[in-house]
Design a protein around this motif. Structure first.
Motif, PDB file in Angstrom:
ATOM      1  N   ILE A 261      -9.147  10.151  -9.624  1.00 44.51           N
ATOM      2  CA  ILE A 261      -9.025   8.726  -9.302  1.00 44.51           C
ATOM      3  C   ILE A 261      -7.775   8.516  -8.440  1.00 44.51           C
ATOM      4  N   GLY A 262      -7.018   9.587  -8.225  1.00 45.27           N
ATOM      5  CA  GLY A 262      -5.712   9.446  -7.571  1.00 45.27           C
ATOM      6  C   GLY A 262      -5.689   9.862  -6.121  1.00 45.27           C
ATOM      7  N   ALA A 263      -6.824   9.732  -5.409  1.00 43.63           N
ATOM      8  CA  ALA A 263      -6.839  10.137  -4.000  1.00 43.63           C
ATOM      9  C   ALA A 263      -5.808   9.354  -3.185  1.00 43.63           C
ATOM     10  N   GLU A 264      -5.542   8.139  -3.587  1.00 46.80           N
ATOM     11  CA  GLU A 264      -4.557   7.338  -2.865  1.00 46.80           C
ATOM     12  C   GLU A 264      -3.195   8.030  -2.870  1.00 46.80           C
ATOM     13  N   GLY A 265      -2.840   8.605  -3.988  1.00 43.14           N
ATOM     14  CA  GLY A 265      -1.564   9.304  -4.073  1.00 43.14           C
ATOM     15  C   GLY A 265      -1.577  10.580  -3.252  1.00 43.14           C
ATOM     16  N   GLN A 266      -2.702  11.315  -3.303  1.00 41.96           N
ATOM     17  CA  GLN A 266      -2.801  12.543  -2.515  1.00 41.96           C
ATOM     18  C   GLN A 266      -2.762  12.231  -1.033  1.00 41.96           C
ATOM     19  N   LEU A 267      -3.370  11.118  -0.659  1.00 39.58           N
ATOM     20  CA  LEU A 267      -3.321  10.673   0.738  1.00 39.58           C
ATOM     21  C   LEU A 267      -1.870  10.374   1.139  1.00 39.58           C
ATOM     22  N   THR A 268      -1.151   9.701   0.264  1.00 41.31           N
ATOM     23  CA  THR A 268       0.236   9.347   0.562  1.00 41.31           C
ATOM     24  C   THR A 268       1.092  10.602   0.720  1.00 41.31           C
ATOM     25  N   VAL A 269       0.912  11.552  -0.178  1.00 44.01           N
ATOM     26  CA  VAL A 269       1.710  12.778  -0.080  1.00 44.01           C
ATOM     27  C   VAL A 269       1.332  13.558   1.178  1.00 44.01           C
ATOM     28  N   GLY A 270       0.034  13.546   1.526  1.00 52.13           N
ATOM     29  CA  GLY A 270      -0.384  14.176   2.771  1.00 52.13           C
ATOM     30  C   GLY A 270       0.308  13.538   3.960  1.00 52.13           C
TER      31      GLY A 270
END
Lengths: 517, 369
Positions: B89-98
């Motif tokens: 559910i945390g793709a938003e965070g992975q996107l941010t770190v990317g």
């Protein structure tokens, strides 16, 4: 064959009960009458409509047509509560008990109205005494045997003073001795003028216990007979509608046969609460042999299957040997490549995936075979050909290969998964409860396949709760009790009674023995 | 005194499963027209501003692609994972770190030339997203921790990390104290595909991701294993598909694709690191994945529809003067109708006689045996 209704007026009468589901008529004009004091068997193969009829009687389902009469008065049962108020008590095949609560607490929770604590105990004790239902009310359910659990359900039912008691496959979880005790209780209840509707597919029991039997086939009543004047074979013919030919097993001489699969002190700690630990299991399974493992449900069958399949790696590789090679740490695919095939009991969700079609379900265990997968890609055409071969060879009735597994009847799906394993030419096949819930023709087909496989030189381990099945097809038999296995003995040297005692725990060292006598 | 009951269809309705999305769209249009009319706007003008004018120009089509690109990338990865029963559910965070990882590469190479800079940013983005996703994956595999909670909570950690960086060490030294990084240098910007638009290379990468995901799902043993894992975990174990590996891989794929999307956002339309680099693509992509029925091609279509809903909403505010609240309601209507139509593919509503049974109607089909 059909008997005329005489004697006292029926307690329960079903008239012309019809229930349709999309694509199937589950009950088609079913008539049935249970008189006071009568133990009435409801017989039929899986899918004949027994469960539907019982659900209608208990108010869980509503009939599309027909009438339920109790004491001659038509009633519309609106739900289980209403059914209980009408005097109908139900003992289900699967128990609904809380493992961590005591017997008395479980009974209290199952009642419609919260009972008076102190009087409840006394009432339970009195009931248990009166009907010979031996139970320690203070004990917690998780260390009770299946037979004791069933007594809780019966007690719970009797508290409501039912006039009609319905039991669904009550002996499927019992040892023969426990079953005999249950019959004593049921006869006592009937003698008081209660009616008992007894659902079973164990025909020997029906012949022994019941006063009348109604036989369903494909949703219709095909006969109402006096089982005391029938034999299991004649009843089976009524149920199935034709003769079913079971194979005959000739016990081979296994003296010089090589050991294929050997458990050498196999042990596995439980991986979840209330699971059964496997303790020091030992057996040697030879080429051409069918070894039976008997036991009451929940004594470690599931855990043993997981351990043999490699779903859970064993603590030490040497605990399990395949053709002399330690495989305890080898995973499921690796064991399959070495020729060990395992078929778990639960068809949907374990042995097969309900939503996937037959081709995908063939791939499920056949993928380690050479050729079916190349460079990580599935060669669909080869898999489809393999699946088609299984369907043809094992006469799986299906509209096609592209239908989901869930669309097949239990018997046809079982033919398919058994066929899937045998078509991979295993050197050792482990099957758990391979004929549970399948029709007689499919059961005979499975038996034929197992016997033929053994005759070709493969070794077969047959785990079953059905003693009849074990005694008919196995060369040796061992009993699984609370995760321990008794030493295997030739079937010619055991009696049903001896097996029953073992299934009840007698003779297992170091354990509180729960002997039913 | 009949009443309505909802019951499961014996099998999903075939014609509805095809007709449901267009029907939902039609219902949305009708309900939207009514909504706009009631709020005092010309319904036709509003709908035109929403659905027609964004598509009427090359620039508008390019914007649709720009908006859809991160949704497709993230949605594809999530769809693969969801099929395997892995709930990232945390793709938003992975996107941010990317985005952070790609931004670090861009800022570290600022003022230098090199064709390798942009690919290196993408690689950094993928690795950043994977690293962030590895946390919930490892916790679930090793300790049995619920991945939904962990992945979701890491979104806020990533968000704060980004803010800390742009308010602190990465702040543009010539930026008058605004919390933003330098504008990236040309080698750190995504190549534009169509002159006159903002459509960048990421759109092609998104299409490639869809194709690869499709091939993986339909053709490979791995794709089969993931599906079995999602449908019946016990059967997967029995078949010899290792659950831990599936969980790790699916987090790596969905996290990597989210990280790639983040890298492309900062290298593409944004061109620098800001305190926020995504208007919630990582969360919207969850909706996109489900609207697309967890199928790569479906994700592509769903991403375009959702992108249009958002772009059209902004356009309708500008062109037709709709208040933001009304556009928000309209976007909600679209989702509502899409989900309702999806529901009716699997369930039906029937009228029952007066003697309505109180329970088990939903399961009656299964009890036929």
């Amino acid at each position: 064959m059909t008997e005329t209704v005489d004697g006292p007026a029926p307690l329960l009468e079903l008239r012309g009960i019809t229930k349709r589901f999309p694509g199937v008529v589950a009950n088609d004009g079913v008539d049935l009458a249970v008189r006071p004091g009568e133990i009435h068997a409801l017989l039929g193969e899986n899918g004949a409509g027994k469960s539907t009829l019982v659900k209608i009687l208990y108010g869980v389902l509503r009939p599309d047509a027909g009438e339920i009469r109790i004491d001659g008065r038509p009633v519309a049962v609106t739900g289980p509560h209403h059914a209980r108020r009408l005097g109908i008590g139900m003992v289900f095949q699967h128990f609904t008990l809380f493992e961590a609560l005591s017997v008395a607490e479980n009974v209290a929770l199952g009642l419609d109205r919260w009972p008076e604590r102190r009087t409840l105990r006394a009432r339970l004790a009195a009931l248990a005494e009166r009907y010979g239902l031996d139970l320690d009310l203070a004990r917690e359910v998780h260390d009770l045997s299946a037979g004791e659990r069933q007594r809780i359900e019966i007690l719970r039912c009797l508290l409501q003073e039912p006039r009609l008691l319905v039991l669904d496959e009550p002996t499927s979880v019992l040892t023969p001795q426990e079953a005999d005790r249950l019959f004593v209780t049921l006869r006592r209840l009937a003698a008081e003028g209660r009616g008992i509707l007894y659902i079973s597919h164990r025909l020997e029991e029906v012949v022994e216990l019941c006063d009348r039997a109604t036989v369903l086939r494909a949703g219709r009543v095909v006969a109402t007979v006096d089982p005391r004047r029938e034999t299991p074979a004649t009843l089976a013919r009524l149920m199935v509608g034709r003769e079913v030919r079971e194979p005959v097993r000739h016990h081979p001489d296994l003296a010089g046969a090589p050991v294929r699969l050997a458990a050498r002190g196999l042990g596995l700690p439980p991986d979840r609460p209330h699971a059964v630990p496997l303790v020091d299991i030992r057996f040697e399974l030879r080429a051409g042999e069918i070894l039976g493992i008997a036991g009451v449900a929940g004594n470690g069958q599931r855990e043993l299957v997981e351990a043999l399949a490699g779903e859970r790696p064993l603590p030490a590789a040497e605990m399990l040997e395949l053709d002399g090679r330690p495989v305890g740490r080898v995973g499921p695919a690796g064991r399959r490549r070495l020729g060990l095939a395992v078929l778990p009991e639960e068809r949907l969700g374990h042995a097969a995936v309900a939503e996937l079609d037959l081709v995908d379900n063939a791939l499920l265990t056949a993928w380690p075979q050479p050729d079916l997968v190349r460079y990580g890609t599935v060669r669909r055409r080869l898999v489809a050909a393999f699946a088609a071969g299984v369907v043809e060879r094992f006469r799986v009735r299906t509209p096609g290969l592209r239908v989901p597994a869930a669309a097949l009847s239990g018997g046809n799906l079982q033919r398919f998964v058994v066929g899937r394993e045998i078509a991979q030419r295993p050197r050792v096949l482990v099957v758990d409860q391979p004929t549970w819930g399948v029709d007689a023709a499919a059961a005979a087909a499975v038996h034929r396949a197992l016997v033929a496989l053994a005759e070709e030189g493969a070794a077969v381990l047959l785990i079953s709760r059905d003693l009849d099945e074990i005694l008919r097809f196995c060369d040796r038999v061992a009993v699984l009790y609370r995760g321990r296995l008794s030493p295997p003995v030739p079937v010619g040297e055991v009696t049903l009674e001896r097996l029953g005692l073992l299934m009840g725990g007698a003779g297992f060292a170091g354990r509180g023995t729960v002997v039913a006598s | 005194m009949s009443r309505l009951v909802v019951e499961r269809r014996p099998r999903p309705s075939r014609w509805l499963s095809w007709a449901a999305p267009p029907l939902a769209l039609l219902a949305t249009l009708l309900a939207g027209a009514l909504l706009f009319g009631l709020s005092g706007h010309d319904p036709l003008a509003a709908l035109r501003a929403w659905f027609v004018s964004p598509l009427a120009s090359l620039y508008g089509l390019g914007e649709l692609g720009v908006k859809a690109t991160p949704l497709v990338l993230v949605g594809t990865g999530l769809a693969l994972g969801f099929r395997a029963g892995v709930w990232n559910i945390g793709a938003e965070g992975q996107l941010t770190v990317g985005a952070i990882a790609a931004g670090l590469v861009a800022l570290a190479t600022w003022g230098t030339e090199g064709a390798w800079i942009f690919p290196a940013m993408l690689a950094a983005g993928v690795l950043g997203g994977m690293a962030w996703a590895a946390v919930p994956a490892e916790l679930r595999v090793r300790l049995g921790v619920n991945e939904i909670l962990v992945s979701l909570m890491l979104v806020y950690v990533a968000d704060l990390l980004l803010k800390a960086l742009v308010f602190g060490p990465l702040k543009d030294p010539e930026g008058y104290g605004f919390p933003q990084s330098r504008l990236f240098d040309t080698p750190a910007l995504a190549p534009i595909l169509v002159p006159g638009t903002r459509l960048h290379l990421g759109a092609l990468l998104a299409l490639a991701a869809v194709l690869l995901a499709w091939a993986f799902t339909a053709r490979t043993l791995g794709g089969f294993a993931w599906r079995v894992q999602g449908l019946a975990p016990r059967a997967a174990r029995y078949a010899g598909f290792a659950e831990g590996r599936i969980v790790r891989l699916s987090f790596a794929v969905s996290g990597g694709l989210a990280g790639l999307a983040g890298a492309l956002e900062v290298a593409g339309p944004i061109g620098q690191l800001l305190p926020s680099v995504s208007p919630g693509y990582g969360f919207t992509a969850i909706i996109v994945a489900f609207l697309g029925r967890l199928h790569p091609a479906g994700v592509l279509v769903a991403a375009l529809v959702v992108a249009l809903a958002y772009i059209g909403g902004e356009n309708a505010q500008i062109e037709a003067g709709l208040p933001e609240a009304v556009t928000g309601v309209f976007q909600g209507l679209l989702l509502f109708f899409l989900l309702a139509a999806e529901f009716l593919v699997h369930y039906r509503i029937r009228r029952r006689g007066p003697a309505a049974a109180p329970r088990t109607s939903a399961s009656s089909a299964e009890t036929a045996a």
